[in-house]
Write an enzyme that holds these catalytic residues in place. Sequence first.
Site, short mmCIF file in Angstrom:
data_model
loop_
_atom_site.label_atom_id
_atom_site.label_comp_id
_atom_site.label_asym_id
_atom_site.label_seq_id
_atom_site.Cartn_x
_atom_site.Cartn_y
_atom_site.Cartn_z
N ASP A 48 0.84 -1.19 0.00
CA ASP A 48 0.00 0.00 0.00
C ASP A 48 0.88 1.25 0.00
O ASP A 48 1.72 1.44 0.87
CB ASP A 48 -0.91 0.00 1.23
CG ASP A 48 -2.09 0.94 1.08
OD1 ASP A 48 -1.87 2.10 0.69
OD2 ASP A 48 -3.22 0.53 1.37
N SER A 102 -7.18 4.07 -1.61
CA SER A 102 -7.00 2.61 -1.50
C SER A 102 -8.29 1.85 -1.76
O SER A 102 -8.25 0.70 -2.21
CB SER A 102 -6.44 2.26 -0.12
OG SER A 102 -5.15 2.77 0.05
N THR A 157 -7.91 -1.85 1.90
CA THR A 157 -7.40 -2.91 1.01
C THR A 157 -7.91 -4.29 1.38
O THR A 157 -8.41 -5.02 0.52
CB THR A 157 -5.87 -2.87 0.95
OG1 THR A 157 -5.45 -1.57 0.51
CG2 THR A 157 -5.32 -3.91 0.00
N GLU A 281 -1.10 -7.72 2.63
CA GLU A 281 -0.84 -6.29 2.43
C GLU A 281 0.21 -5.75 3.38
O GLU A 281 0.14 -5.95 4.60
CB GLU A 281 -2.14 -5.49 2.64
CG GLU A 281 -1.94 -3.99 2.42
CD GLU A 281 -3.03 -3.13 3.03
OE1 GLU A 281 -3.20 -1.99 2.54
OE2 GLU A 281 -3.69 -3.56 3.99
N ASP A 286 2.19 2.87 3.30
CA ASP A 286 1.32 4.01 3.01
C ASP A 286 1.31 5.01 4.15
O ASP A 286 1.44 6.22 3.96
CB ASP A 286 -0.09 3.50 2.72
CG ASP A 286 -1.09 4.60 2.51
OD1 ASP A 286 -0.92 5.38 1.56
OD2 ASP A 286 -2.06 4.69 3.30
N HIS A 290 2.52 8.78 4.06
CA HIS A 290 1.60 9.90 4.35
C HIS A 290 2.24 10.88 5.33
O HIS A 290 2.14 12.10 5.16
CB HIS A 290 0.30 9.36 4.95
CG HIS A 290 -0.75 9.01 3.96
ND1 HIS A 290 -1.29 9.92 3.08
CD2 HIS A 290 -1.38 7.83 3.70
CE1 HIS A 290 -2.21 9.32 2.33
NE2 HIS A 290 -2.28 8.05 2.68
N ASP A 328 -1.46 -0.22 -4.67
CA ASP A 328 -2.70 0.46 -5.03
C ASP A 328 -2.43 1.86 -5.58
O ASP A 328 -3.18 2.37 -6.40
CB ASP A 328 -3.67 0.52 -3.85
CG ASP A 328 -2.99 0.91 -2.55
OD1 ASP A 328 -1.79 1.21 -2.55
OD2 ASP A 328 -3.68 0.90 -1.51
N HIS A 329 -1.33 2.47 -5.13
CA HIS A 329 -0.97 3.82 -5.54
C HIS A 329 0.36 4.17 -4.88
O HIS A 329 0.84 3.43 -4.02
CB HIS A 329 -2.03 4.84 -5.09
CG HIS A 329 -2.37 4.73 -3.62
ND1 HIS A 329 -1.52 5.17 -2.63
CD2 HIS A 329 -3.43 4.18 -2.99
CE1 HIS A 329 -2.05 4.91 -1.44
NE2 HIS A 329 -3.21 4.29 -1.63
N HIS A 424 -1.77 11.08 -1.84
CA HIS A 424 -1.40 10.13 -2.88
C HIS A 424 -0.96 10.87 -4.14
O HIS A 424 -1.29 12.04 -4.33
CB HIS A 424 -2.58 9.22 -3.23
CG HIS A 424 -3.06 8.40 -2.09
ND1 HIS A 424 -4.26 7.70 -2.14
CD2 HIS A 424 -2.54 8.17 -0.86
CE1 HIS A 424 -4.43 7.06 -0.99
NE2 HIS A 424 -3.41 7.34 -0.20
#
Length: 572
Positions: A48, A102, A157, A281, A286, A290, A328-329, A424
């Site tokens: 993620d 996500s 997710t 995951e 992520d 962030h 996912d990104h 993101h």
Amino acid sequence: MLKKIALRAILTGCLAVSMLAAPVASAQNTSKTETEAESKNLIVLIGDGMGPAQVTAARNYLMHSKGIDHLNMDSIYVGQATTYADPGEDGGTIVSGVITDSASAGTAFATGNKTYNAAISVSNEDVAKPLASVIEAASLAGKGTGLVTTARITHATPAVYASHVRSRDNESAIASQFLDSGVDVLLGGGSSFFKNKEEQGKRTDKSIIADFQAKGYSYVSDRAGLQGLPVDSGKVLGLFGSSHVAYVPDRTKDDPSLAEMTKKALDVLSNNDNGFAVMIEGGRIDHASHANDFPTTVQEVLDFDQAVKVALDFAKKDGNTSVVITADHETGGLSLARDNIYELNLDLWDKQKHSSEFIAGQLKSATSISEVKKIVEANTWITDLSDEEAAAVMKGDGTSYAQEGGYNAVISKRLLVGWSGHGHSGVDVGVWAYGPIADKVKGQIDNTRVATASAEILGVDIAAASEQLQARYLYPKFKISSSNEVLFPAKPLAEALGAKVDWDNTLRSIVITYENKTIKLNVGDLNVTLDGKGTDWKAEIDNGKLYLPLDAFNKLSGLSMKWDALSERLVR
């Protein structure tokens, strides 16, 4: 924002199909024909927030600090995937979807369908339809299924693989839907959404861990409990913390690694003679990105890569398992250079002792420059923090990350890495694959191809699984009236049930017809009739749309639909 328009136009708008609606499925995923399986088992791994820069950073760290010139996933790189979502609403603002979250990205690679940001495996319509995942299709085919994450197990997710809600924030509903999902192994954080407030949880109804146990799940809450589970446990619920599993640098002996969770999940699931499908995951890549916490981001990618090793070792030994890895990104807009300096301070990348989340707890209470300096010195290599840097930490970065953001800005500058922000970005992400699935996802692909390729190699039918869900559930937009009644948008829900809706401009009335029954509403007084007889239904027009109570739709259609308030869905 909608412009103010005349009443006639508003009422016409009541009947308009949402401009944000999108087709439920593309041509590539509507096939209902099961194919011959090419792999007995499927392992999907999602990093993620793991963009190209995060992957490169982890490899650079290994090269510099360990003398290892590759990640475990490097040898099976096959291409890259898009990440964009459908257009939709975000906090009341219409967004293009070019930057995904996500939930929508997960829905794409779990179900093969695009949807709007925040949607958990439901279509992009005013009356949304549930979209089945490859995990749900595998379960219907008799395979073992599992979800493993370092985030909350109810986070976006994992949620897209075994639940369906209009908003990812509805994590209590996601937890409850897991109970009925049939997923055999659930490992991650997030016990707060399985416990009520009396047990220091977030649920407003009841705790549900005992309900899982009643269905045969073994429940564990720490690393020792996980390791002690026999491989023939069958069903397992492991919740390691009230929220997310601790970051790598903050973990204690009680916190399992993602590799350890992966190993146990594969051991348990491989007992199913029909095979299995599991999603694993690395959720906290992520979160660290962030926050712009670079040292922790690197450690989380490496933690994920160790889980990849476990998966690949299993697949190579088993000989009948496909593995696909993607993200996912990307998160944070990470750059491995900054300030026109052609250098990276690689020797400092592992000198931060804890995550910035941990350090932020101390920084929030700091009241002086000297206190900030002591906290930073105790947790990092920095013994020469300047007054200017310390003041910047105290002030914060002007975002919700506050002092943590200010701290990470100082650290990133010293490490010579940059970030574009705390959100993101829209870059493509890598795809890695092993086994028969590899040829199906190589090159430049759309993220929906991960789902359709997964179904193909397992020989399972996502479309048929979706039909079963759609026969039972609808997910309409709704509003709560001033009298605390749930109201639903008239035109889209009526049409979803097969009714015809007409606007009579001369009589200034709305007519909804279903077989031989008719609902009519006079716009002037909003009185609603059924087959010419008055009713006590309270209609409302809100923002150009007509809303009616559930009883109106049940009486019209002859159905006995129930409103599931927790999952915010209609049950037929």
